[in-house]
Design an enzyme around this catalytic site. Structure first.
Site, PDB file in Angstrom:
ATOM      1  N   ARG A  35       0.842  -1.290   0.062  1.00  0.00           N
ATOM      2  CA  ARG A  35      -0.161   0.077   0.184  1.00  0.00           C
ATOM      3  C   ARG A  35       0.825   1.217   0.079  1.00  0.00           C
ATOM      4  NH1 ARG A  35      -4.153   2.268   4.447  1.00  0.00           N
ATOM      5  NH2 ARG A  35      -6.108   2.859   3.133  1.00  0.00           N
ATOM      6  N   ILE A  61      -8.060   5.910  -1.081  1.00  0.00           N
ATOM      7  CA  ILE A  61      -7.689   4.788  -1.049  1.00  0.00           C
ATOM      8  C   ILE A  61      -8.503   3.925  -0.337  1.00  0.00           C
ATOM      9  CG2 ILE A  61      -5.811   5.128   0.205  1.00  0.00           C
ATOM     10  CD1 ILE A  61      -4.259   3.162  -1.451  1.00  0.00           C
ATOM     11  N   SER A  62      -9.075   2.979  -0.534  1.00  0.00           N
ATOM     12  CA  SER A  62      -9.879   2.028   0.253  1.00  0.00           C
ATOM     13  C   SER A  62      -9.428   1.778   1.511  1.00  0.00           C
ATOM     14  CB  SER A  62     -10.808   1.166  -0.641  1.00  0.00           C
ATOM     15  OG  SER A  62     -11.610   1.837  -1.579  1.00  0.00           O
ATOM     16  N   GLN A  63     -10.346   1.363   2.461  1.00  0.00           N
ATOM     17  CA  GLN A  63      -9.824   0.480   3.656  1.00  0.00           C
ATOM     18  C   GLN A  63      -9.194  -0.800   3.247  1.00  0.00           C
ATOM     19  OE1 GLN A  63     -13.071  -0.355   6.352  1.00  0.00           O
ATOM     20  NE2 GLN A  63     -11.850  -0.834   7.976  1.00  0.00           N
ATOM     21  N   PRO A  64      -8.155  -1.217   3.660  1.00  0.00           N
ATOM     22  CA  PRO A  64      -7.789  -2.419   3.515  1.00  0.00           C
ATOM     23  C   PRO A  64      -8.599  -3.487   3.693  1.00  0.00           C
ATOM     24  CG  PRO A  64      -5.954  -1.292   4.424  1.00  0.00           C
ATOM     25  CD  PRO A  64      -7.066  -0.598   4.564  1.00  0.00           C
TER      26      PRO A  64
END
Length: 209
Positions: A35, A61-64
């Site tokens: 990331r 950037i989306s939550q993992p």
């Protein structure tokens, strides 16, 4: 609860221990596509936070956890042709490129021109020959093409039927609709099998007819 970790290894252990990251190929993708290469500022302290991060222009950037959850639902395989709508930073495009392997193909679509360039620059760090990010047009997806898997990382107000038309028989579409994530499989008779997962929040999906 908000979780933040010092490195990619600790983040992956969290995703595994929480039960959201289960498949070996997807886990490998997280291990090999870091990331840190997609956040825009490698010096920021919250790179491995398990929450969305702003990347500009009202996008994230989306939550993992959410990314892992959606990739587990999508279950892309080696050799698949995948469409990644709302590619943003390029992180999901790169993860998918690793998952489908050299014989597969991933096309990322992004509407914000700056993020198209940002995503392309990030993707170049991995030298994938099976992935590209394109400027999205005024219609959703790519008319006239069919995909084994379609991933959408922004929320539609209602289910876009035109994306189901771009899905191959036996293929799968994963898309946020409102506060739900729809897991859609196209059956042999063109019927759509839909499973709804509640409790998610995404930036809105922007497109024009």
């Amino acid at each position: 609860m908000i979780y933040s970790f010092l490195d990619n290894h600790a983040l992956i252990n969290h995703l595994i221990n929480s039960g959201v990251l289960r498949s070996s190929r997807i886990t490998e993708a997280f291990e090999n596509v870091d990331r840190i290469d997609f956040v825009g500022d490698a010096g920021r302290a919250d790179i491995y936070g398990d929450y969305p991060l702003q990347i500009g222009y009202g996008q994230t950037i989306s939550q993992p956890t959410t990314v892992a959850f959606m990739l587990e639902m999508l279950q892309a395989k080696k050799g698949d042709k995948v469409l990644d709508i709302g590619s943003g930073s390029g992180w999901t495009t790169a993860l998918l490129a690793y998952i489908v392997g050299e014989k597969g193909m991933v096309i990322g679509l992004e509407r914000v021109p700056h993020l198209v360039r940002f995503g392309r620059d990030n993707l170049k760090k991995y030298k994938f020959k099976n992935a590209e990010i394109m400027q999205a047009g005024n219609r959703l997806g790519i008319a006239g093409q069919k995909f084994d898997r379609i991933l959408v990382s922004a929320a539609a107000d209602e289910f876009p039927v035109e994306l189901a038309d771009q899905l191959k028989v036996g293929g799968k579409l994963v898309i946020p609709v409102g506060d739900y994530i729809f897991e859609v499989t196209k059956k042999e008779n063109e019927k759509l099998d839909v499973i709804e997962h509640y409790g998610f929040s995404f930036v809105p999906l922007i497109f024009e007819e």
